[in-house]
Each structure stands twice: as structure tokens, then as C-alpha cells.
Write a protein that holds these residues in place. Sequence first.
Motif, short mmCIF file in Angstrom:
data_model
loop_
_atom_site.label_atom_id
_atom_site.label_comp_id
_atom_site.label_asym_id
_atom_site.label_seq_id
_atom_site.Cartn_x
_atom_site.Cartn_y
_atom_site.Cartn_z
N ALA A 40 0.26 2.02 -45.01
CA ALA A 40 -0.82 1.05 -44.85
C ALA A 40 -1.75 1.53 -43.74
O ALA A 40 -1.32 2.19 -42.79
CB ALA A 40 -0.24 -0.31 -44.51
N PRO A 41 -3.02 1.22 -43.85
CA PRO A 41 -3.96 1.65 -42.81
C PRO A 41 -3.62 0.99 -41.47
O PRO A 41 -3.11 -0.13 -41.42
CB PRO A 41 -5.31 1.18 -43.32
N PHE A 42 -3.86 1.73 -40.41
CA PHE A 42 -3.62 1.17 -39.08
C PHE A 42 -4.88 1.28 -38.28
O PHE A 42 -5.50 2.34 -38.23
CB PHE A 42 -2.50 1.96 -38.36
N PRO A 43 -5.31 0.26 -37.63
CA PRO A 43 -4.85 -1.12 -37.74
C PRO A 43 -5.34 -1.74 -39.04
O PRO A 43 -6.30 -1.26 -39.64
CB PRO A 43 -5.49 -1.78 -36.52
N THR A 63 -4.19 11.15 -29.19
CA THR A 63 -5.09 10.02 -29.39
C THR A 63 -4.24 8.77 -29.55
O THR A 63 -3.32 8.74 -30.37
CB THR A 63 -5.96 10.22 -30.65
N VAL A 64 -4.53 7.75 -28.77
CA VAL A 64 -3.80 6.49 -28.82
C VAL A 64 -4.68 5.48 -29.54
O VAL A 64 -5.84 5.28 -29.18
CB VAL A 64 -3.46 5.98 -27.40
N THR A 65 -4.12 4.84 -30.57
CA THR A 65 -4.81 3.77 -31.29
C THR A 65 -3.99 2.51 -31.09
O THR A 65 -2.80 2.48 -31.42
CB THR A 65 -4.92 4.10 -32.79
N GLU A 72 0.56 -3.57 -31.17
CA GLU A 72 1.18 -2.34 -31.69
C GLU A 72 0.26 -1.17 -31.42
O GLU A 72 -0.96 -1.28 -31.47
CB GLU A 72 1.40 -2.49 -33.19
N GLN A 73 0.86 0.00 -31.12
CA GLN A 73 0.04 1.17 -30.89
C GLN A 73 0.69 2.38 -31.53
O GLN A 73 1.90 2.42 -31.71
CB GLN A 73 -0.21 1.41 -29.41
N ARG A 74 -0.14 3.34 -31.87
CA ARG A 74 0.33 4.60 -32.46
C ARG A 74 -0.29 5.74 -31.70
O ARG A 74 -1.44 5.68 -31.28
CB ARG A 74 -0.07 4.69 -33.93
#
Length: 78
Positions: A40-43, A63-65, A72-74
Amino acid sequence: MADRKLDVTPQEPDEEIGDDTPTQPEEPAQAPDPQPEEPAPFPPAGHRSERFDAIRPDGTRVTVTRDIDTGEQRVTEA
């Protein structure tokens, strides 16, 4: 209680004891699809988010999203 008579007539078991052959399913189970579904797309659409570049302690650029609505972060390597 000693005056009661017990019925001790032997009975045949419902199925054969010691039958080691398991029953086979009619159709073999399907193997899972080797291609995983697209994540699924994030965010998710409609969520507020922020993205920024950072450097890990070992010197790797990332890169932090971060999804502001859920926290939530990736982290992905840049």
C-alpha cells in the motif's frame, strides 16, 4: 453397589486401530503466489506527512518519511 452387574460385552471399534495411512485431500493445496502484492502507498492518501533527509551514525544517507496523522515512519536509503 456390589450387587450391580456390568455389561462387559466386547465391541468393535468404529475405525481400525493402527491405520497409519492418512487420508489425502481431494485437491492439493495451492502454493502461495511467489510475487507478493504491491504494498500500500505510504503514507495513505489524505494523511499529512513530512519527508526529510538524514544521515545514520554509520554515515549512510537516508530519507525519512513520517505520517503525521499516525506517527508511523519509514526509512529508506537515499
